[in-house]
Design an enzyme around this catalytic site. Structure first.
Site, mmCIF file in Angstrom:
data_model
loop_
_atom_site.group_PDB
_atom_site.id
_atom_site.type_symbol
_atom_site.label_atom_id
_atom_site.label_comp_id
_atom_site.label_asym_id
_atom_site.label_seq_id
_atom_site.Cartn_x
_atom_site.Cartn_y
_atom_site.Cartn_z
ATOM 1 N N LYS A 19 -0.450 1.913 19.111
ATOM 2 C CA LYS A 19 0.677 1.772 18.177
ATOM 3 C C LYS A 19 1.991 2.130 18.872
ATOM 4 C CE LYS A 19 2.547 4.402 14.281
ATOM 5 N NZ LYS A 19 2.768 3.400 13.235
ATOM 6 N N ASN A 115 -9.159 -2.666 3.806
ATOM 7 C CA ASN A 115 -7.731 -2.397 3.715
ATOM 8 C C ASN A 115 -7.011 -2.860 4.988
ATOM 9 O OD1 ASN A 115 -5.407 -1.456 2.550
ATOM 10 N ND2 ASN A 115 -5.734 0.660 3.188
ATOM 11 N N GLU A 474 9.457 10.578 -6.625
ATOM 12 C CA GLU A 474 8.340 10.742 -5.661
ATOM 13 C C GLU A 474 8.779 11.130 -4.248
ATOM 14 O OE1 GLU A 474 5.373 7.565 -5.866
ATOM 15 O OE2 GLU A 474 5.884 7.152 -7.943
ATOM 16 N N TYR A 502 -2.220 -2.777 9.101
ATOM 17 C CA TYR A 502 -1.778 -4.087 9.608
ATOM 18 C C TYR A 502 -0.866 -3.833 10.791
ATOM 19 C CZ TYR A 502 2.566 -3.156 7.034
ATOM 20 O OH TYR A 502 3.713 -2.588 6.549
ATOM 21 N N ARG A 505 0.845 -0.636 11.947
ATOM 22 C CA ARG A 505 0.814 0.321 10.852
ATOM 23 C C ARG A 505 -0.589 0.892 10.663
ATOM 24 N NH1 ARG A 505 3.354 2.332 5.887
ATOM 25 N NH2 ARG A 505 1.503 2.806 4.704
ATOM 26 N N HIS A 631 0.288 0.823 -13.509
ATOM 27 C CA HIS A 631 0.976 -0.159 -12.665
ATOM 28 C C HIS A 631 -0.024 -0.738 -11.673
ATOM 29 C CE1 HIS A 631 3.684 -2.029 -9.824
ATOM 30 N NE2 HIS A 631 3.118 -1.315 -8.866
ATOM 31 N N GLU A 655 3.305 -6.637 -10.606
ATOM 32 C CA GLU A 655 4.100 -7.404 -9.673
ATOM 33 C C GLU A 655 3.948 -8.888 -10.001
ATOM 34 O OE1 GLU A 655 3.183 -6.284 -5.648
ATOM 35 O OE2 GLU A 655 3.386 -8.369 -5.061
ATOM 36 N N HIS A 684 10.134 -6.457 -2.149
ATOM 37 C CA HIS A 684 9.715 -6.498 -0.738
ATOM 38 C C HIS A 684 10.821 -6.977 0.180
ATOM 39 C CE1 HIS A 684 6.045 -6.602 -3.146
ATOM 40 N NE2 HIS A 684 5.603 -5.794 -2.209
ATOM 41 N N CYS A 716 7.661 -3.308 -7.952
ATOM 42 C CA CYS A 716 6.839 -2.218 -7.412
ATOM 43 C C CYS A 716 7.771 -1.050 -7.097
ATOM 44 C CB CYS A 716 6.100 -2.710 -6.154
ATOM 45 S SG CYS A 716 4.785 -1.600 -5.596
HETATM 46 N N1 GLN Z 1 4.338 4.799 -8.201
HETATM 47 C C1 GLN Z 1 4.196 4.211 -6.911
HETATM 48 C C2 GLN Z 1 5.566 3.925 -6.314
HETATM 49 O O1 GLN Z 1 6.460 3.639 -7.059
HETATM 50 C C3 GLN Z 1 3.426 2.925 -6.985
HETATM 51 C C4 GLN Z 1 3.243 2.304 -5.640
HETATM 52 C C5 GLN Z 1 2.360 1.096 -5.612
HETATM 53 O O2 GLN Z 1 2.144 0.453 -6.593
HETATM 54 N N2 GLN Z 1 1.848 0.765 -4.460
HETATM 55 O O3 GLN Z 1 5.730 3.960 -5.112
HETATM 56 ZN ZN ZN Z 2 3.015 -1.708 -6.839
#
Ligand code: GLN
Ligand code: ZN
Length: 746
Positions: A19, A115, A474, A502, A505, A631, A655, A684, A716
């Site tokens: 990496k 993953n 967060e 990926y 990463r 979510h 999403e 994104h 997201c």
């Molecule tokens: N609560 C998380 C964030 O907002 C959700 C992230 C995700 O869905 N991958 O980062």
């Molecule tokens: Zn998300």
């Protein structure tokens, strides 16, 4: 003597050297020659290490500068048209993966149910050609080092095409590749290759049925055109979808997964399909981090040997999906450490198993492994007394309509409430401060104060933006799973347990080694602090049981269902703490629910049922006036919409931008009765959406969904975005919402 084979070795390196090298090239810190020299040294070290560990057939060509599917696309000149004018060189290779100033990157997709993400080959008009002889060069390099232990590895033509996008005629696409594969095989054989591993994992998925005829034709072609090539038809992650048909392919050997496809593959052997074949048997789990029950593996090996001509043993799949070695994990409980096996230890296990064949007595090393395995099973941290599931609520008291009315009244929200998904930008300052704290350059108190100041700053920003339901942001979390893993009992964090997700990463999933328990508050401090700063509702933010499991290395000595439920109970306890502290809305993210869906239809229902049950176990004990959100970030929902509804979350946000209306269609055909926020802009990209776009994205679903149930939110979390674009985009989101609201209020 039984031989040991390997299917693929981790690229990252013990200290993530790979990496670091690649990223320093991207950053311009080293030039291309240096990169290639140092990368070669790594590759050589990996080969040598596998030889020293006693591997008889060492994979060659599994190594990559980014991704093995991208390597093939590059080699076959399957290059998206938008890149057609660029020089064909290493920088183009990386540009396909990462985009450059003129062109966006190729899309990434999850590699089957792992993953790991591969780069989606994009077919258009171009006819495939062979642009290099990469595999031959790698083979020659390896042959010089490890002689005829070198085993070339390549993804087969059918799987490559099946995983591609833009293919109009699958048969024609496969046919167009055959001469290229033929040439690759010919060159390898001429250079002395014996076995060649051809990965065709598409044949463990339901889709594999569509390619059975192709398989017959393709492998008959190779048998005729390059009869000297000893091809291994390699599959993994499940059993063959049609062993009877596939077992008659004219190949030298079959590689089968006896971990994930155990019952079916054993049944296929017992049916006699492989009785005169050579089998590469995937005996130990290449996907998890646990030491193998060698006694059981020994029995299985014997059973397989009875049914076939010859057996070579190997991991169930490439070791790409596990970290390199446990030897540096000195911080772990010794019983746990000795019970783990990463890539190197898995190869050791295979050597021990192979050497044990025909021996009356266990070798000391073998006996020691057996003891380590048993010690882990017997360890007292494996099983503790947990809350009785029977006594925990599995459904909300009031039906959705009634409790939603209570909630909306208590929350006093306008129609089309606005909110975000949870995280706000983790700025350079946030990352720098966290690093300083981890290095003990600043005190716990200083760090906590810093987090608080970020929370306060963003509460103010959200109020100024006039968002209705706020979040704390967060900032204290690097990762939505690791954060919980560090605070729940039953999880261990490794020092160097990195796996490639990926490109460059890597992720470091926590290890679930014992019964999971809630032993301390997880999120209460930050959430309650945020709520203390505002009169608007603050939404608590948790990760759900399915996502925690899917993004961890899970234990396998208890059922998945049991594991989901244990984590669900822990999340329930945290929800209770938040609720008691006055938090009116709690979101339980299930970002990874969809990706954990089993490959085979026949196994999907049980997974979905268990997932729904665990989610409800976590979220049903709240008061009716407490609102539960969830979510999800995957776009392919049509097939799981019934389960999503069964979660009975008051509000779900999902999403949509990358699905171009597909999701809305899914909701049209299956009327969705609960609260829902379909992401109204793509997070994104740094691009700020226009007012018209966002208005359209709110109005379109309102043709199907009632204005009472619709929420407005981004796609997201905003963690990876920068602050200015985030604020600008949210401004548009709020303005668009207000504009649409007016129509309904008039
Ligand atoms: N609560 C998380 C964030 O907002 C959700 C992230 C995700 O869905 N991958 O980062
Ligand atoms: Zn998300």
């Amino acid at each position: 003597m039984v031989k040991v084979s390997n299917l693929g070795y981790p690229r990252l390196g013990e200290n993530r050297e790979w990496k670091k090298l690649i990223e320093s090239y991207w950053n311009g810190d080293i030039n291309q020659d240096d990169l290639l020299v140092q990368i070669k040294a790594l590759r050589v070290a990996f080969l040598t290490k596998q030889a020293e560990l006693g591997v008889d057939l060492i994979p060659v060509g599994d190594f990559s500068l980014y991704d093995h599917i991208l390597d093939l696309s590059f080699q076959f000149n399957i290059i998206p048209e938008r890149f057609a004018k660029e020089n064909f060189d290493l920088d183009l290779y990386f540009a396909l993966a990462r985009g450059n100033k003129d062109n966006v990157a190729s899309a990434m997709k999850k590699w089957f149910n792992t993953n790991y993400h591969y780069l989606l080959p994009e077919w258009s008009e171009q006819k495939p050609t062979l642009t290099n002889n990469r595999l031959l060069e790698l083979y020659l390099e390896a042959r010089d080092l490890v002689g005829d232990k070198a085993k070339p590895v390549i993804t087969g033509p059918i799987t490559y095409v099946a995983l591609s996008s833009g293919v109009e005629d699958y048969t024609a696409a496969i046919l167009s590749l055959l001469p290229l594969y033929k040439q690759i095989f010919q060159e390898l054989v001429a250079a002395g290759a014996t076995y060649i591993q051809v990965d065709e994992p598409i044949f463990v998925t339901d889709e594999g049925h569509n390619f059975l005829n192709a398989a017959k034709n393709v492998y008959a072609y190779f048998a005729k055109e390059v009869p000297e090539a000893k091809l291994i038809f390699q599959t993994y992650f499940e059993a063959l979808v049609d062993a009877e048909t596939l077992s008659s392919l004219p190949v030298a050997a079959f590689g089968l997964d006896f971990v994930h496809g155990l019952e079916e593959n054993v049944a296929a052997l017992e049916a006699g399909y492989f009785k005169d074949k050579v089998i590469f048997a995937g005996l130990i789990n290449g996907r998890n981090v646990w030491g193998t029950d060698l006694a059981q593996a020994q029995t299985l090996l014997g059973k397989i040997q009875d049914q076939v001509k010859e057996v070579i043993i190997q991991p169930s799949c490439s070791l790409l999906h596990v970290p390199v070695t446990t030897k540096n994990e000195t911080g772990l409980d010794p019983v746990l450490k000795d019970g783990l096996a990463f890539a190197d230890e898995k190869l050791q296990e295979l050597r021990l198993l192979a050497d044990q064949v025909g021996q009356a007595e266990h070798s000391p090393a073998f006996a020691q492994k057996l003891l380590a395995y048993e010690a882990l099973q017997a360890a007292d941290f494996r099983h503790v007394a947990l809350e009785d599931l029977e006594t925990v609520a599995k459904e909300r008291q009031l039906p959705f309509k009634e409790r939603y009315a209570l909630q909306q009244e208590k929350l006093n929200l306008p129609i089309l409430p606005t909110t975000t998904i949870g995280s706000f930008p983790q700025s350079a300052e946030v990352r720098r401060t966290r690093l300083a704290w981890k290095r003990q350059q600043i005190s716990d108190q200083d760090y906590e104060d810093f987090i608080k100041s970020e929370i306060a700053r963003w509460i103010k920003i959200q109020e100024d933006l006039d968002i209705d339901v706020l979040v704390h942001g967060e900032f204290e979390r690097v990762d939505m799973v690791e954060f919980f893993g560090q605070k729940l009992a039953g999880f261990a964090t490794t020092a160097g347990g990195w796996v490639q997700s990926y490109g460059s990463r890597a992720v470091k999933p926590p290890i679930i080694y014992g019964d999971v328990q809630h032993i301390q508050p997880l999120t209460v401090k930050e959430t309650v602090y945020a709520q203390s700063l505002t009169k608007r509702p603050v939404k608590g933010m948790l990760t759900g049981p399915i996502t925690i499991t899917n993004w961890s290395f899970e234990r396998t000595d208890i059922s998945r269902q049991e594991l989901f439920n244990q984590i669900a109970l822990a999340i329930k306890d945290e929800i209770k703490l938040l609720e008691d502290a006055g938090i009116p809305i709690i979101q339980v993210d299930e970002a990874a629910l969809r990706e954990g869906l089993p490959l085979r239809k026949t196994k999907q229902k049980a997974y979905l049922d268990d997932s729904v049950a665990a989610f409800r176990l976590a979220t049903s004990s709240v008061k009716d006036s407490t609102q539960i959100h969830t979510h999800m970030c995957y776009s392919n929902f049509a097939e799981i919409i019934d389960s999503i509804r069964d979660l009975d979350a008051d509000v779900i946000s999902i999403e949509t931008s990358r699905s171009h209306g597909d999701i809305i269609e899914a909701f049209e055909t299956a009327t969705y009765p609960l609260g829902i926020g379909l992401g109204v802009y793509d997070i994104h990209s740094p691009r700020v959406p226009t007012l018209e776009e966002v208005v359209a994205n709110i109005e379109r679903p309102l043709q199907q969904l009632s204005v009472q149930q619709f929420w407005v939110n981004p796609d997201c979390g905003l963690k990876t975005r920068r602050e200015p674009e985030t604020i600008a985009a949210l401004k548009v989101l709020v303005a668009a919402t207000k504009q649409v609201r007016q129509k309904f209020n008039n």
